[in-house]
Scaffold this active site. Sequence first.
Site, PDB file in Angstrom:
ATOM      1  N   ARG A 148       0.832  -1.217   0.000  1.00 47.26           N
ATOM      2  CA  ARG A 148       0.000   0.000   0.000  1.00 47.26           C
ATOM      3  C   ARG A 148       0.863   1.263   0.000  1.00 47.26           C
ATOM      4  O   ARG A 148       0.695   2.157  -0.832  1.00 47.26           O
ATOM      5  CB  ARG A 148      -0.919  -0.009   1.233  1.00 47.26           C
ATOM      6  CG  ARG A 148      -2.062  -1.002   1.141  1.00 47.26           C
ATOM      7  CD  ARG A 148      -2.803  -1.063   2.450  1.00 47.26           C
ATOM      8  NE  ARG A 148      -1.956  -1.630   3.477  1.00 47.26           N
ATOM      9  CZ  ARG A 148      -2.025  -2.888   3.894  1.00 47.26           C
ATOM     10  NH1 ARG A 148      -2.912  -3.691   3.395  1.00 47.26           N
ATOM     11  NH2 ARG A 148      -1.201  -3.342   4.821  1.00 47.26           N
ATOM     12  N   ILE A 149       1.819   1.337   0.955  1.00 47.78           N
ATOM     13  CA  ILE A 149       2.615   2.563   1.084  1.00 47.78           C
ATOM     14  C   ILE A 149       3.575   2.705  -0.103  1.00 47.78           C
ATOM     15  O   ILE A 149       3.653   3.770  -0.720  1.00 47.78           O
ATOM     16  CB  ILE A 149       3.365   2.578   2.440  1.00 47.78           C
ATOM     17  CG1 ILE A 149       2.338   2.613   3.581  1.00 47.78           C
ATOM     18  CG2 ILE A 149       4.312   3.776   2.533  1.00 47.78           C
ATOM     19  CD1 ILE A 149       2.901   2.346   4.965  1.00 47.78           C
ATOM     20  N   ASP A 168       9.515  -6.501  -5.181  1.00 51.46           N
ATOM     21  CA  ASP A 168       8.528  -7.091  -4.269  1.00 51.46           C
ATOM     22  C   ASP A 168       8.181  -8.458  -4.841  1.00 51.46           C
ATOM     23  O   ASP A 168       7.625  -8.543  -5.952  1.00 51.46           O
ATOM     24  CB  ASP A 168       7.282  -6.195  -4.192  1.00 51.46           C
ATOM     25  CG  ASP A 168       6.304  -6.670  -3.130  1.00 51.46           C
ATOM     26  OD1 ASP A 168       6.128  -7.902  -2.983  1.00 51.46           O
ATOM     27  OD2 ASP A 168       5.709  -5.831  -2.444  1.00 51.46           O
ATOM     28  N   ARG A 229      10.290   0.052   9.270  1.00 48.96           N
ATOM     29  CA  ARG A 229      10.619  -0.491  10.589  1.00 48.96           C
ATOM     30  C   ARG A 229      12.128  -0.503  10.791  1.00 48.96           C
ATOM     31  O   ARG A 229      12.874  -0.882   9.866  1.00 48.96           O
ATOM     32  CB  ARG A 229      10.138  -1.943  10.731  1.00 48.96           C
ATOM     33  CG  ARG A 229       8.731  -2.100  11.235  1.00 48.96           C
ATOM     34  CD  ARG A 229       8.516  -1.478  12.618  1.00 48.96           C
ATOM     35  NE  ARG A 229       7.111  -1.477  12.978  1.00 48.96           N
ATOM     36  CZ  ARG A 229       6.211  -0.555  12.605  1.00 48.96           C
ATOM     37  NH1 ARG A 229       6.581   0.478  11.865  1.00 48.96           N
ATOM     38  NH2 ARG A 229       4.951  -0.654  12.983  1.00 48.96           N
ATOM     39  N   GLU A 258      13.344   2.018  20.009  1.00 52.00           N
ATOM     40  CA  GLU A 258      12.750   3.367  20.044  1.00 52.00           C
ATOM     41  C   GLU A 258      12.390   3.748  21.468  1.00 52.00           C
ATOM     42  O   GLU A 258      11.772   2.933  22.169  1.00 52.00           O
ATOM     43  CB  GLU A 258      11.512   3.401  19.152  1.00 52.00           C
ATOM     44  CG  GLU A 258      11.878   3.244  17.680  1.00 52.00           C
ATOM     45  CD  GLU A 258      10.685   3.266  16.729  1.00 52.00           C
ATOM     46  OE1 GLU A 258       9.541   3.373  17.187  1.00 52.00           O
ATOM     47  OE2 GLU A 258      10.916   3.173  15.517  1.00 52.00           O
ATOM     48  N   HIS A 276       9.395   8.420  14.609  1.00 52.41           N
ATOM     49  CA  HIS A 276       8.314   7.501  14.203  1.00 52.41           C
ATOM     50  C   HIS A 276       6.999   8.268  13.989  1.00 52.41           C
ATOM     51  O   HIS A 276       6.008   8.019  14.674  1.00 52.41           O
ATOM     52  CB  HIS A 276       8.134   6.393  15.261  1.00 52.41           C
ATOM     53  CG  HIS A 276       7.435   5.169  14.709  1.00 52.41           C
ATOM     54  ND1 HIS A 276       7.683   3.902  15.162  1.00 52.41           N
ATOM     55  CD2 HIS A 276       6.493   5.016  13.747  1.00 52.41           C
ATOM     56  CE1 HIS A 276       6.921   3.032  14.511  1.00 52.41           C
ATOM     57  NE2 HIS A 276       6.191   3.689  13.653  1.00 52.41           N
ATOM     58  N   ALA A 279       2.748   7.733  10.752  1.00 49.52           N
ATOM     59  CA  ALA A 279       1.288   7.629  10.856  1.00 49.52           C
ATOM     60  C   ALA A 279       0.696   8.742  11.709  1.00 49.52           C
ATOM     61  O   ALA A 279      -0.501   8.734  11.981  1.00 49.52           O
ATOM     62  CB  ALA A 279       0.930   6.272  11.452  1.00 49.52           C
TER      63      ALA A 279
HETATM   64  N1  NAI Z   1       6.576   4.838  10.041  1.00 50.33           N
HETATM   65  C1  NAI Z   1       5.329   4.582  10.323  1.00 50.33           C
HETATM   66  O1  NAI Z   1       4.717   5.252  11.148  1.00 50.33           O
HETATM   67  C2  NAI Z   1       4.622   3.468   9.605  1.00 50.33           C
HETATM   68  C3  NAI Z   1       5.308   2.352   9.215  1.00 50.33           C
HETATM   69  N2  NAI Z   1       4.637   1.330   8.586  1.00 50.33           N
HETATM   70  C4  NAI Z   1       5.421   0.152   8.195  1.00 50.33           C
HETATM   71  O2  NAI Z   1       5.329   0.026   6.787  1.00 50.33           O
HETATM   72  C5  NAI Z   1       5.158  -1.338   6.463  1.00 50.33           C
HETATM   73  C6  NAI Z   1       4.454  -1.472   5.136  1.00 50.33           C
HETATM   74  O3  NAI Z   1       3.120  -1.019   5.243  1.00 50.33           O
HETATM   75  P1  NAI Z   1       2.058  -1.285   4.075  1.00 50.33           P
HETATM   76  O4  NAI Z   1       2.579  -0.778   2.778  1.00 50.33           O
HETATM   77  O5  NAI Z   1       0.764  -0.752   4.553  1.00 50.33           O
HETATM   78  O6  NAI Z   1       2.041  -2.856   4.067  1.00 50.33           O
HETATM   79  P2  NAI Z   1       1.689  -3.846   2.853  1.00 50.33           P
HETATM   80  O7  NAI Z   1       1.459  -5.165   3.456  1.00 50.33           O
HETATM   81  O8  NAI Z   1       0.628  -3.244   2.002  1.00 50.33           O
HETATM   82  O9  NAI Z   1       3.037  -3.871   2.016  1.00 50.33           O
HETATM   83  C7  NAI Z   1       4.177  -4.575   2.367  1.00 50.33           C
HETATM   84  C8  NAI Z   1       4.794  -5.108   1.087  1.00 50.33           C
HETATM   85  O10 NAI Z   1       6.061  -5.666   1.400  1.00 50.33           O
HETATM   86  C9  NAI Z   1       6.240  -6.760   0.526  1.00 50.33           C
HETATM   87  N3  NAI Z   1       7.279  -7.656   1.046  1.00 50.33           N
HETATM   88  C10 NAI Z   1       7.193  -8.556   2.045  1.00 50.33           C
HETATM   89  N4  NAI Z   1       8.366  -9.204   2.183  1.00 50.33           N
HETATM   90  C11 NAI Z   1       9.198  -8.683   1.243  1.00 50.33           C
HETATM   91  C12 NAI Z   1      10.552  -8.944   0.908  1.00 50.33           C
HETATM   92  N5  NAI Z   1      11.263  -9.863   1.546  1.00 50.33           N
HETATM   93  N6  NAI Z   1      11.102  -8.226  -0.098  1.00 50.33           N
HETATM   94  C13 NAI Z   1      10.387  -7.285  -0.764  1.00 50.33           C
HETATM   95  N7  NAI Z   1       9.086  -7.009  -0.485  1.00 50.33           N
HETATM   96  C14 NAI Z   1       8.517  -7.695   0.507  1.00 50.33           C
HETATM   97  C15 NAI Z   1       4.871  -7.412   0.491  1.00 50.33           C
HETATM   98  O11 NAI Z   1       4.723  -8.237  -0.633  1.00 50.33           O
HETATM   99  C16 NAI Z   1       3.967  -6.205   0.442  1.00 50.33           C
HETATM  100  O12 NAI Z   1       3.624  -5.872  -0.881  1.00 50.33           O
HETATM  101  C17 NAI Z   1       4.376  -1.902   7.647  1.00 50.33           C
HETATM  102  O13 NAI Z   1       4.602  -3.274   7.805  1.00 50.33           O
HETATM  103  C18 NAI Z   1       4.899  -1.118   8.813  1.00 50.33           C
HETATM  104  O14 NAI Z   1       5.960  -1.814   9.411  1.00 50.33           O
HETATM  105  C19 NAI Z   1       3.315   1.400   8.317  1.00 50.33           C
HETATM  106  C20 NAI Z   1       2.588   2.501   8.683  1.00 50.33           C
HETATM  107  C21 NAI Z   1       3.178   3.605   9.405  1.00 50.33           C
HETATM  108  O1  HPV Z   2       1.129   1.505  11.548  1.00 49.27           O
HETATM  109  C1  HPV Z   2       2.339   1.277  11.696  1.00 49.27           C
HETATM  110  O2  HPV Z   2       2.901   0.236  11.349  1.00 49.27           O
HETATM  111  C2  HPV Z   2       3.186   2.286  12.333  1.00 49.27           C
HETATM  112  O3  HPV Z   2       4.369   2.125  12.363  1.00 49.27           O
HETATM  113  C3  HPV Z   2       2.570   3.423  13.018  1.00 49.27           C
HETATM  114  O4  HPV Z   2       2.987   3.304  14.354  1.00 49.27           O
HETATM  115  P1  HPV Z   2       2.281   4.177  15.495  1.00 49.27           P
HETATM  116  O5  HPV Z   2       0.853   3.719  15.547  1.00 49.27           O
HETATM  117  O6  HPV Z   2       2.389   5.587  15.069  1.00 49.27           O
HETATM  118  O7  HPV Z   2       3.019   3.867  16.743  1.00 49.27           O
END
Ligand code: NAI
Ligand code: HPV
Length: 524
Positions: A148-149, A168, A229, A258, A276, A279
């Site tokens: 998604r992201i 991916d 992460r 963290e 962090h 979100a």
């Molecule tokens: N900094 C922040 O506040 C936030 C961080 N995140 C992090 O971002 C990550 C991704 O979020 P979304 O895009 O929503 O998740 P998502 O599940 O939509 O996307 C993750 C993608 O990673 C791919 N993937 C898995 N293993 C892989 C590998 N070994 N090599 C390459 N690609 C691989 C998957 O196929 C998937 O398409 C979350 O798991 C979370 O840890 C998410 C939201 C907020």
């Molecule tokens: O949704 C995620 O994976 C995030 O990393 C967001 O983390 P937070 O809810 O802001 O502590």
Amino acid sequence: MYQILVADAISEEGLYPLLNDTNAEIIQKKTDDPEVDLSTIKALLVRSATKVTDELMAEMPNLKIIARAGVGVDNIDVPAATKRGIIVINAPDGNTISTAEHTFAMMASLMRNIPQAHSSVKNLEWKRNQYVGTELFGKNLGIVGMGRIGSEIAKRAKVFGMSVLVFDPFLTKERAAKLGVESTTLDEILQRSDIITVHTPLTPETKGIINEEALKKTKKGVRLLNCARGGIIDEQDLAKYVANGHVGGVALDVFETEPPGEHPLLKYDNVIVTPHLGASTKEAQLNVATQVAQEVRTYFEGNPVSNSINLPAISKDIYEKIQPFYQISKQIGNILTQCVKEGVHELSITYSGSVTELETAYLTKAMLSGFFKGRIDVNVNEVNALLTAKERGITVGEKISTEAFGYDNCISVTAKGEENAFTVRGTFIDHYGPRIVYLNGFNIDFLPEGNLLYIQHMDRPGVIGHVGQVLGDHHINIATMQVGRKQAGGEAIMVLAFDKPLSENELSLLNNLDEIVSINPIIL
Ligand SMILES: NC(=O)C1=CN([C@@H]2O[C@H](COP(=O)(O)OP(=O)(O)OC[C@H]3O[C@@H](n4cnc5c(N)ncnc54)[C@H](O)[C@@H]3O)[C@@H](O)[C@H]2O)C=CC1
Ligand SMILES: O=C(O)C(=O)COP(=O)(O)O
């Protein structure tokens, strides 16, 4: 009434579906707050700060659901929750845009030295030559993890005139073409990208996916971003490559620990950081809180949840259709566990008739939860049913058959032990309810509910009278009674229902009757 512990900072406005539920009591405290009685909590709501470990779950015997108001569940021990039968849900898309925008802001800041220049001006300096930047236009952006992201970042990068390379393993060629990106290998990304950003979950596979070996392959001056992460880019290896000047700049929103404290990367001017914040927008926080609050409420209203990490998704429509069969499957499993007197190593379940059109895997799990009920001290439900069977060496088989024995639908389960096999068959009849129609070789018809007694006896005149006499002498009212036999004068069974369970003495008096082969109470 169910208690919900909200252990991290979650949008109050988003909690409205729960605040509005008269059955819910919300407690907003940390899990280690001495004022919290963890033992009564049924739902736990967290973000990334609270670590939901197996030890914490052990202190929460009534915990049914853990809700992550966000995406990453790496702070939750999901296998341990699954083993304990606790559902884990998240809010997968509520913070996508916020995190993509934050990553983009970090990328632009990094390329134009905005944080450094900002601090400099605030310190009354005016160093225009020191902060000459680099355009995003025309650069190769490598995205590792195109979910998604990652996809939202790709869209924005294209508008900025960047070429997007993605890696991916789950990305189809069609989707890559639709997004206008080049799907390639991790090595190609490392070799060709000017900027690399990671957007995978943190898993054993992705931990350190960008380590020294990977960094060696990158272009000199490469910029790296981690807004996913801490640990996806190995921090120690990255520090080495910043120190030796190979890496031109780094933007980090997340850290292995963290807050990071005295971290080796923090001393470099070309490393920019945020705490962090991906979100952390009003919109994302409202989205994720509303999503999980609604899901938790849905769960406690007895309806299926949509965003479970450890349970297959099932729609409300299908869930409603499945409900009657769900109950009877559970009851069949529970009857088997109370009737089979030896260790079971195989449970085979056969579905026939209209039930075969439904999600039978869900029913198999319901049957298993009934089978394990009262047998083991773990609450077994759809989350941990198959795992529990596997751990106990029980093979579970599922078949579809055309033989419904004249019923509209039929669920037949055979439990196999070393010596014997025991089969129970049930059906659900519209406007009538669940019925057990076959018990260990005998056709019968009874309601699987309440205090039952299953008696095996010889088909002789007077046996029913003798049973009635013993019960009458003890002022026990028989609520219902069904009999079944294969042939006149042979073995037969009866199933009686009572308003309360029989005492040991009453059971033993019945057992001592001449015609009785065995008696077996069943409590459902
Ligand atoms: N900094 C922040 O506040 C936030 C961080 N995140 C992090 O971002 C990550 C991704 O979020 P979304 O895009 O929503 O998740 P998502 O599940 O939509 O996307 C993750 C993608 O990673 C791919 N993937 C898995 N293993 C892989 C590998 N070994 N090599 C390459 N690609 C691989 C998957 O196929 C998937 O398409 C979350 O798991 C979370 O840890 C998410 C939201 C907020
Ligand atoms: O949704 C995620 O994976 C995030 O990393 C967001 O983390 P937070 O809810 O802001 O502590």
